[in-house]
Scaffold this motif. Structure first.
Motif, PDB file in Angstrom:
ATOM      1  N   TYR A 236       0.845  -1.194   0.000  1.00 42.94           N
ATOM      2  CA  TYR A 236       0.000   0.000   0.000  1.00 42.94           C
ATOM      3  C   TYR A 236       0.880   1.243   0.000  1.00 42.94           C
ATOM      4  O   TYR A 236       1.920   1.281   0.664  1.00 42.94           O
ATOM      5  N   MET A 237       0.450   2.251  -0.752  1.00 45.16           N
ATOM      6  CA  MET A 237       1.071   3.570  -0.738  1.00 45.16           C
ATOM      7  C   MET A 237       0.009   4.573  -0.319  1.00 45.16           C
ATOM      8  O   MET A 237      -1.120   4.522  -0.820  1.00 45.16           O
ATOM      9  N   VAL A 238       0.362   5.473   0.595  1.00 44.82           N
ATOM     10  CA  VAL A 238      -0.621   6.419   1.109  1.00 44.82           C
ATOM     11  C   VAL A 238      -0.085   7.845   1.009  1.00 44.82           C
ATOM     12  O   VAL A 238       1.112   8.083   1.004  1.00 44.82           O
ATOM     13  N   GLY A 239      -1.004   8.793   0.944  1.00 47.64           N
ATOM     14  CA  GLY A 239      -0.603  10.197   0.854  1.00 47.64           C
ATOM     15  C   GLY A 239      -1.805  11.109   0.754  1.00 47.64           C
ATOM     16  O   GLY A 239      -2.789  10.959   1.459  1.00 47.64           O
ATOM     17  N   GLY A 240      -1.711  12.032  -0.204  1.00 46.84           N
ATOM     18  CA  GLY A 240      -2.705  13.080  -0.347  1.00 46.84           C
ATOM     19  C   GLY A 240      -2.023  14.428  -0.238  1.00 46.84           C
ATOM     20  O   GLY A 240      -0.830  14.561  -0.531  1.00 46.84           O
ATOM     21  N   ASP A 241      -2.752  15.421   0.225  1.00 44.71           N
ATOM     22  CA  ASP A 241      -2.217  16.774   0.397  1.00 44.71           C
ATOM     23  C   ASP A 241      -2.232  17.103   1.883  1.00 44.71           C
ATOM     24  O   ASP A 241      -3.299  17.225   2.491  1.00 44.71           O
ATOM     25  N   TYR A 242      -1.034  17.246   2.469  1.00 47.50           N
ATOM     26  CA  TYR A 242      -0.982  17.447   3.915  1.00 47.50           C
ATOM     27  C   TYR A 242      -1.527  18.815   4.352  1.00 47.50           C
ATOM     28  O   TYR A 242      -1.801  19.023   5.534  1.00 47.50           O
ATOM     29  N   THR A 243      -1.706  19.737   3.416  1.00 53.62           N
ATOM     30  CA  THR A 243      -2.327  21.025   3.760  1.00 53.62           C
ATOM     31  C   THR A 243      -3.844  20.951   3.703  1.00 53.62           C
ATOM     32  O   THR A 243      -4.526  21.904   4.078  1.00 53.62           O
ATOM     33  N   SER A 283      -1.849  -8.382   8.044  1.00 55.34           N
ATOM     34  CA  SER A 283      -1.954  -9.692   7.399  1.00 55.34           C
ATOM     35  C   SER A 283      -2.318  -9.468   5.939  1.00 55.34           C
ATOM     36  O   SER A 283      -2.361  -8.321   5.478  1.00 55.34           O
ATOM     37  N   LYS A 284      -2.602 -10.507   5.227  1.00 53.22           N
ATOM     38  CA  LYS A 284      -2.915 -10.393   3.807  1.00 53.22           C
ATOM     39  C   LYS A 284      -4.035  -9.399   3.536  1.00 53.22           C
ATOM     40  O   LYS A 284      -3.994  -8.648   2.561  1.00 53.22           O
ATOM     41  N   ASP A 285      -5.051  -9.378   4.402  1.00 57.25           N
ATOM     42  CA  ASP A 285      -6.218  -8.525   4.162  1.00 57.25           C
ATOM     43  C   ASP A 285      -6.416  -7.419   5.184  1.00 57.25           C
ATOM     44  O   ASP A 285      -7.333  -6.608   5.040  1.00 57.25           O
ATOM     45  N   ARG A 286      -5.577  -7.352   6.221  1.00 58.52           N
ATOM     46  CA  ARG A 286      -5.789  -6.391   7.301  1.00 58.52           C
ATOM     47  C   ARG A 286      -4.699  -5.324   7.266  1.00 58.52           C
ATOM     48  O   ARG A 286      -3.505  -5.634   7.271  1.00 58.52           O
ATOM     49  N   VAL A 287      -5.125  -4.062   7.251  1.00 59.71           N
ATOM     50  CA  VAL A 287      -4.190  -2.947   7.096  1.00 59.71           C
ATOM     51  C   VAL A 287      -4.703  -1.738   7.871  1.00 59.71           C
ATOM     52  O   VAL A 287      -5.913  -1.527   7.979  1.00 59.71           O
ATOM     53  N   VAL A 288      -3.780  -0.959   8.435  1.00 56.59           N
ATOM     54  CA  VAL A 288      -4.098   0.261   9.169  1.00 56.59           C
ATOM     55  C   VAL A 288      -3.373   1.425   8.518  1.00 56.59           C
ATOM     56  O   VAL A 288      -2.190   1.310   8.158  1.00 56.59           O
ATOM     57  N   VAL A 289      -4.069   2.552   8.349  1.00 54.58           N
ATOM     58  CA  VAL A 289      -3.464   3.770   7.823  1.00 54.58           C
ATOM     59  C   VAL A 289      -3.711   4.903   8.814  1.00 54.58           C
ATOM     60  O   VAL A 289      -4.688   4.886   9.570  1.00 54.58           O
ATOM     61  N   CYS A 290      -2.814   5.901   8.803  1.00 55.39           N
ATOM     62  CA  CYS A 290      -2.961   7.018   9.726  1.00 55.39           C
ATOM     63  C   CYS A 290      -2.527   8.315   9.063  1.00 55.39           C
ATOM     64  O   CYS A 290      -1.820   8.308   8.049  1.00 55.39           O
ATOM     65  N   GLY A 291      -2.951   9.435   9.651  1.00 46.23           N
ATOM     66  CA  GLY A 291      -2.600  10.746   9.124  1.00 46.23           C
ATOM     67  C   GLY A 291      -3.248  11.829   9.960  1.00 46.23           C
ATOM     68  O   GLY A 291      -3.831  11.563  11.016  1.00 46.23           O
ATOM     69  N   TYR A 292      -3.178  13.063   9.474  1.00 50.60           N
ATOM     70  CA  TYR A 292      -3.799  14.176  10.186  1.00 50.60           C
ATOM     71  C   TYR A 292      -5.301  13.968  10.359  1.00 50.60           C
ATOM     72  O   TYR A 292      -5.907  14.474  11.305  1.00 50.60           O
TER      73      TYR A 292
END
Length: 339
Positions: A236-243, A283-292
């Motif tokens: 997984y790759m995560v991002g966006g616009d931090y502003t 795991s194969k199907d379990r993922v956590v993402v975080c951010g502002y």
């Protein structure tokens, strides 16, 4: 009986979130690394490095004295009591401790104008260590390499996997938001960029690969973090616009490596909420993402998402036993999600 089994199954994947430490409320944390399920280290601004041996109940502050007023955006565990910490800008340092943080030594120093280190990665299988920085020479990522055998010696890389280093857009760079825009193993090195352009650079012994990613027009947007699970071949790759923390545009890409040894991107049905800077795979199907914008969890491979908290965090890392995820963020906040 079928209804009971369904209920038990759903309960077994319940998530509990709590804040476990806020005592350094003037510090911005950007990184953490596990030594064991209950021992991990955190790093951040104001020369701050902390260590816990009880799963986050208490912390010992092991701030280096060999340097002052540094922002440690990444930290890695090399082995028991053996940690490598990265401070970002001129003078940029890599610091090493072999005694759990009692003493730290400089193993790399760079006073060049424009130096800015973004991420560390340790591949324990190949025993190689990488550090990624913004371009100093136009059109090329700045990469340092070392080894677990001798992490006191560092070289500026001219190639990765015998492939030349380059950037498609000379104005693109890397975000140091979570120390996770770099991945490496014995078969590949992957770097993700952002800013003016957002690209994926994959270096393999059989050649280099370039993948362009969609992003908003803002120079503050792009991919901020990445995680890849080689065992299950999912990333997984995560991002966006931090502003724009509530903007969910271009905030997640899922991928695998196909039979032609190419990155294959996989569509999602829904996307997590808002800008994200960190991701960790359970795991194969379990993922956590975080951010502002908060912390989100998926149990079906990133197709659907559940918001666990609106609290802001920069980085999230799963424990070695995959029973919890530790989160670090601004204002000294350290959180924990238990599964």
């Amino acid at each position: 009986m079928r209804l009971i089994l369904i209920l038990l199954s759903s309960l077994s994947f319940a998530q509990t979130y709590k804040v476990i430490n806020e005592e350094k409320n003037d510090v911005s944390y950007r990184s953490l690394a596990f030594e064991s399920a209950n021992t991990f280290v955190v790093s951040g601004s104001k020369n701050t490095i902390g260590k816990t041996t009880d799963g986050g109940k208490t912390f010992q502050w092991i701030n280096p004295t060999v340097v002052q007023n540094r922002d440690f955006r990444d930290i890695e565990v090399l082995s028991k009591d053996h940690y490598l910490a990265m401070s970002i800008d001129a003078p940029a340092y890599l610091l090493l401790t072999k005694d759990g943080g009692k003493t730290w030594n400089k193993v790399y120093e760079n006073k060049q104008k424009g130096v800015f280190l973004d991420a560390l990665y340790v591949d324990h299988k190949s025993k190689k260590i990488y550090a990624l920085g913004d371009p100093i020479e136009s059109g090329k990522p700045f990469v340092l390499t070392s080894s677990l055998a001798n992490p006191t010696q560092w070289e500026v890389a001219k190639t990765l996997m015998n492939q030349g280093l380059r950037l498609k857009n000379p104005k693109e760079a890397f975000f140091a938001s979570s120390g996770s825009n770099l991945y490496a193993d014995d078969k590949q090195v992957i770097i993700v960029s952002g800013g003016v352009a957002s690209n994926v650079y994959r270096y393999t012994p059989k050649g280099g690969q370039l993948y362009g990613l969609d992003k908003s027009a803002s120079a503050t947007a792009g991919i901020n973090g990445m995680a890849y699970d080689a065992v299950n071949n999912v990333g997984y790759m995560v991002g966006g616009d931090y502003t724009k923390p509530n903007d969910s545009n271009y905030n997640l890409y899922k991928f695998k490596i196909n039979t032609n040894n190419q990155l294959q991107f996989i569509d999602s049905w829904k996307y997590p909420e808002g800008y994200k800077s960190g991701v960790t795979i359970l795991s194969k199907d379990r993922v956590v993402v975080c951010g502002y914008s908060g912390v989100d969890y998926s149990s079906d491979g990133g197709h659907n998402w559940k918001n666990l908290t609106k609290d802001s965090y920069n980085t999230c890392i799963a424990s070695p036993d995959k029973k919890s995820v530790i989160l670090v963020g601004n204002k000294g906040k350290i959180g924990k999600v238990t599964f």
